[in-house]
Design a protein around this motif. Structure first.
Motif, PDB file in Angstrom:
ATOM      1  N   GLN A  74       0.816  -1.216   0.000  1.00 51.54           N
ATOM      2  CA  GLN A  74       0.000   0.000   0.000  1.00 51.54           C
ATOM      3  C   GLN A  74       0.853   1.270   0.000  1.00 51.54           C
ATOM      4  O   GLN A  74       0.551   2.225  -0.695  1.00 51.54           O
ATOM      5  CB  GLN A  74      -0.931  -0.004   1.211  1.00 51.54           C
ATOM      6  N   TYR A  75       1.947   1.270   0.792  1.00 51.49           N
ATOM      7  CA  TYR A  75       2.764   2.477   0.916  1.00 51.49           C
ATOM      8  C   TYR A  75       4.042   2.425   0.074  1.00 51.49           C
ATOM      9  O   TYR A  75       4.814   3.374   0.074  1.00 51.49           O
ATOM     10  CB  TYR A  75       3.092   2.733   2.390  1.00 51.49           C
ATOM     11  N   GLN A  76       4.280   1.312  -0.633  1.00 49.66           N
ATOM     12  CA  GLN A  76       5.396   1.158  -1.565  1.00 49.66           C
ATOM     13  C   GLN A  76       6.754   1.485  -0.933  1.00 49.66           C
ATOM     14  O   GLN A  76       7.533   2.278  -1.474  1.00 49.66           O
ATOM     15  CB  GLN A  76       5.171   2.019  -2.810  1.00 49.66           C
ATOM     16  N   CYS A  77       7.014   0.874   0.224  1.00 47.79           N
ATOM     17  CA  CYS A  77       8.319   1.016   0.852  1.00 47.79           C
ATOM     18  C   CYS A  77       8.592  -0.193   1.734  1.00 47.79           C
ATOM     19  O   CYS A  77       7.687  -0.982   2.012  1.00 47.79           O
ATOM     20  CB  CYS A  77       8.413   2.308   1.662  1.00 47.79           C
ATOM     21  N   HIS A  78       9.833  -0.321   2.163  1.00 50.08           N
ATOM     22  CA  HIS A  78      10.220  -1.411   3.052  1.00 50.08           C
ATOM     23  C   HIS A  78       9.509  -1.208   4.395  1.00 50.08           C
ATOM     24  O   HIS A  78       9.416  -0.078   4.890  1.00 50.08           O
ATOM     25  CB  HIS A  78      11.736  -1.398   3.245  1.00 50.08           C
ATOM     26  N   PRO A  79       8.980  -2.260   5.009  1.00 47.17           N
ATOM     27  CA  PRO A  79       8.210  -2.112   6.248  1.00 47.17           C
ATOM     28  C   PRO A  79       8.940  -1.376   7.367  1.00 47.17           C
ATOM     29  O   PRO A  79       8.333  -0.586   8.078  1.00 47.17           O
ATOM     30  CB  PRO A  79       7.902  -3.551   6.651  1.00 47.17           C
ATOM     31  N   LEU A  80      10.243  -1.593   7.532  1.00 45.79           N
ATOM     32  CA  LEU A  80      10.953  -0.914   8.616  1.00 45.79           C
ATOM     33  C   LEU A  80      11.223   0.559   8.307  1.00 45.79           C
ATOM     34  O   LEU A  80      11.593   1.318   9.195  1.00 45.79           O
ATOM     35  CB  LEU A  80      12.256  -1.642   8.942  1.00 45.79           C
ATOM     36  N   GLN A  81      11.016   0.973   7.063  1.00 46.60           N
ATOM     37  CA  GLN A  81      11.168   2.378   6.688  1.00 46.60           C
ATOM     38  C   GLN A  81       9.823   3.112   6.699  1.00 46.60           C
ATOM     39  O   GLN A  81       9.750   4.298   6.427  1.00 46.60           O
ATOM     40  CB  GLN A  81      11.795   2.497   5.293  1.00 46.60           C
ATOM     41  N   LEU A  82       8.787   2.400   7.024  1.00 46.94           N
ATOM     42  CA  LEU A  82       7.429   2.937   6.988  1.00 46.94           C
ATOM     43  C   LEU A  82       7.195   3.952   8.106  1.00 46.94           C
ATOM     44  O   LEU A  82       7.663   3.759   9.226  1.00 46.94           O
ATOM     45  CB  LEU A  82       6.454   1.769   7.152  1.00 46.94           C
ATOM     46  N   ASN A  83       6.488   5.010   7.794  1.00 45.05           N
ATOM     47  CA  ASN A  83       6.098   5.999   8.795  1.00 45.05           C
ATOM     48  C   ASN A  83       4.817   5.490   9.469  1.00 45.05           C
ATOM     49  O   ASN A  83       3.716   5.678   8.963  1.00 45.05           O
ATOM     50  CB  ASN A  83       5.867   7.355   8.129  1.00 45.05           C
ATOM     51  N   CYS A  84       4.984   4.819  10.611  1.00 45.40           N
ATOM     52  CA  CYS A  84       3.856   4.184  11.299  1.00 45.40           C
ATOM     53  C   CYS A  84       2.816   5.201  11.748  1.00 45.40           C
ATOM     54  O   CYS A  84       1.621   4.915  11.746  1.00 45.40           O
ATOM     55  CB  CYS A  84       4.343   3.367  12.488  1.00 45.40           C
ATOM     56  N   GLU A 121      -0.547  -5.185  11.703  1.00 40.94           N
ATOM     57  CA  GLU A 121       0.768  -5.044  11.073  1.00 40.94           C
ATOM     58  C   GLU A 121       1.512  -3.827  11.606  1.00 40.94           C
ATOM     59  O   GLU A 121       2.699  -3.906  11.928  1.00 40.94           O
ATOM     60  CB  GLU A 121       0.637  -4.941   9.554  1.00 40.94           C
ATOM     61  N   VAL A 122       0.830  -2.691  11.714  1.00 44.21           N
ATOM     62  CA  VAL A 122       1.512  -1.485  12.190  1.00 44.21           C
ATOM     63  C   VAL A 122       1.866  -1.623  13.673  1.00 44.21           C
ATOM     64  O   VAL A 122       2.918  -1.142  14.109  1.00 44.21           O
ATOM     65  CB  VAL A 122       0.696  -0.203  11.887  1.00 44.21           C
ATOM     66  N   ALA A 123       1.050  -2.317  14.456  1.00 40.98           N
ATOM     67  CA  ALA A 123       1.389  -2.561  15.861  1.00 40.98           C
ATOM     68  C   ALA A 123       2.654  -3.411  15.955  1.00 40.98           C
ATOM     69  O   ALA A 123       3.540  -3.142  16.777  1.00 40.98           O
ATOM     70  CB  ALA A 123       0.227  -3.248  16.575  1.00 40.98           C
ATOM     71  N   TYR A 124       2.766  -4.421  15.105  1.00 42.07           N
ATOM     72  CA  TYR A 124       3.964  -5.265  15.082  1.00 42.07           C
ATOM     73  C   TYR A 124       5.198  -4.448  14.690  1.00 42.07           C
ATOM     74  O   TYR A 124       6.262  -4.567  15.302  1.00 42.07           O
ATOM     75  CB  TYR A 124       3.771  -6.437  14.117  1.00 42.07           C
ATOM     76  N   LEU A 125       5.049  -3.594  13.682  1.00 39.01           N
ATOM     77  CA  LEU A 125       6.190  -2.790  13.248  1.00 39.01           C
ATOM     78  C   LEU A 125       6.617  -1.800  14.319  1.00 39.01           C
ATOM     79  O   LEU A 125       7.811  -1.561  14.518  1.00 39.01           O
ATOM     80  CB  LEU A 125       5.871  -2.067  11.939  1.00 39.01           C
ATOM     81  N   LEU A 126       5.652  -1.222  15.035  1.00 32.83           N
ATOM     82  CA  LEU A 126       5.997  -0.330  16.141  1.00 32.83           C
ATOM     83  C   LEU A 126       6.747  -1.096  17.227  1.00 32.83           C
ATOM     84  O   LEU A 126       7.711  -0.594  17.799  1.00 32.83           O
ATOM     85  CB  LEU A 126       4.741   0.324  16.725  1.00 32.83           C
ATOM     86  N   TYR A 127       6.303  -2.304  17.499  1.00 35.68           N
ATOM     87  CA  TYR A 127       6.993  -3.156  18.471  1.00 35.68           C
ATOM     88  C   TYR A 127       8.428  -3.423  18.014  1.00 35.68           C
ATOM     89  O   TYR A 127       9.365  -3.306  18.795  1.00 35.68           O
ATOM     90  CB  TYR A 127       6.228  -4.469  18.641  1.00 35.68           C
ATOM     91  N   ARG A 128       8.591  -3.760  16.735  1.00 35.79           N
ATOM     92  CA  ARG A 128       9.930  -4.046  16.198  1.00 35.79           C
ATOM     93  C   ARG A 128      10.827  -2.814  16.252  1.00 35.79           C
ATOM     94  O   ARG A 128      12.005  -2.906  16.571  1.00 35.79           O
ATOM     95  CB  ARG A 128       9.838  -4.516  14.739  1.00 35.79           C
ATOM     96  N   LYS A 129      10.273  -1.649  15.929  1.00 35.68           N
ATOM     97  CA  LYS A 129      11.081  -0.428  15.930  1.00 35.68           C
ATOM     98  C   LYS A 129      11.477  -0.017  17.345  1.00 35.68           C
ATOM     99  O   LYS A 129      12.533   0.556  17.557  1.00 35.68           O
ATOM    100  CB  LYS A 129      10.326   0.715  15.258  1.00 35.68           C
ATOM    101  N   ASN A 130      10.631  -0.320  18.324  1.00 32.30           N
ATOM    102  CA  ASN A 130      10.924   0.061  19.705  1.00 32.30           C
ATOM    103  C   ASN A 130      11.764  -0.972  20.439  1.00 32.30           C
ATOM    104  O   ASN A 130      12.246  -0.712  21.527  1.00 32.30           O
ATOM    105  CB  ASN A 130       9.626   0.301  20.475  1.00 32.30           C
ATOM    106  N   ASP A 131      11.938  -2.143  19.876  1.00 32.46           N
ATOM    107  CA  ASP A 131      12.738  -3.196  20.491  1.00 32.46           C
ATOM    108  C   ASP A 131      14.186  -2.994  20.083  1.00 32.46           C
ATOM    109  O   ASP A 131      14.653  -3.527  19.086  1.00 32.46           O
ATOM    110  CB  ASP A 131      12.238  -4.574  20.060  1.00 32.46           C
ATOM    111  N   THR A 132      14.932  -2.202  20.873  1.00 31.24           N
ATOM    112  CA  THR A 132      16.298  -1.838  20.503  1.00 31.24           C
ATOM    113  C   THR A 132      17.323  -2.857  20.964  1.00 31.24           C
ATOM    114  O   THR A 132      18.466  -2.804  20.559  1.00 31.24           O
ATOM    115  CB  THR A 132      16.669  -0.462  21.085  1.00 31.24           C
TER     116      THR A 132
END
Length: 105
Positions: A20-30, A84-95
């Protein structure tokens, strides 16, 4: 027939947001994804609809009363995006890395 892979994604990545947003999931603006999702469905309305969707899914017969059955399908797509966006937020915050977690024990 040979299965083709999406050039941006390994097979394990979530694909709906990337498509939908045509970018890599970790580069997505959640934040933008959440704003877009809640612009279409206010949070209270979405929470009520999720409850109704779950009740309809667990009932033996046809019980969807909120308009056309297409509404249920559209809602299920929005629930998928929210997960999906909840999972990506979790991944981005898991440092912490796996090795850091092992060293803590």
């Amino acid at each position: 027939m040979k299965k083709t892979k999406h050039p941006l994604l390994p097979e394990h990545w979530l694909s709906q947001l990337a498509y939908q947003y045509q970018c890599h999931p970790l580069q997505l603006n959640c934040e933008k994804v959440i704003k877009d999702l809640f612009k279409e469905n206010p949070p209270q309305e979405l929470a009520t609809a999720i409850d109704q969707f779950c009740i309809a899914a667990l009932t033996e017969g046809y019980t969807w009363q909120q308009g056309s059955p297409a509404n249920a399908l559209h809602l299920s797509k929005n629930i998928e995006l929210l997960i999906e966006v909840a999972y990506l937020l979790y991944r981005k915050n898991d440092t912490t890395t796996i090795s850091d977690k092992i060293l803590v024990k």
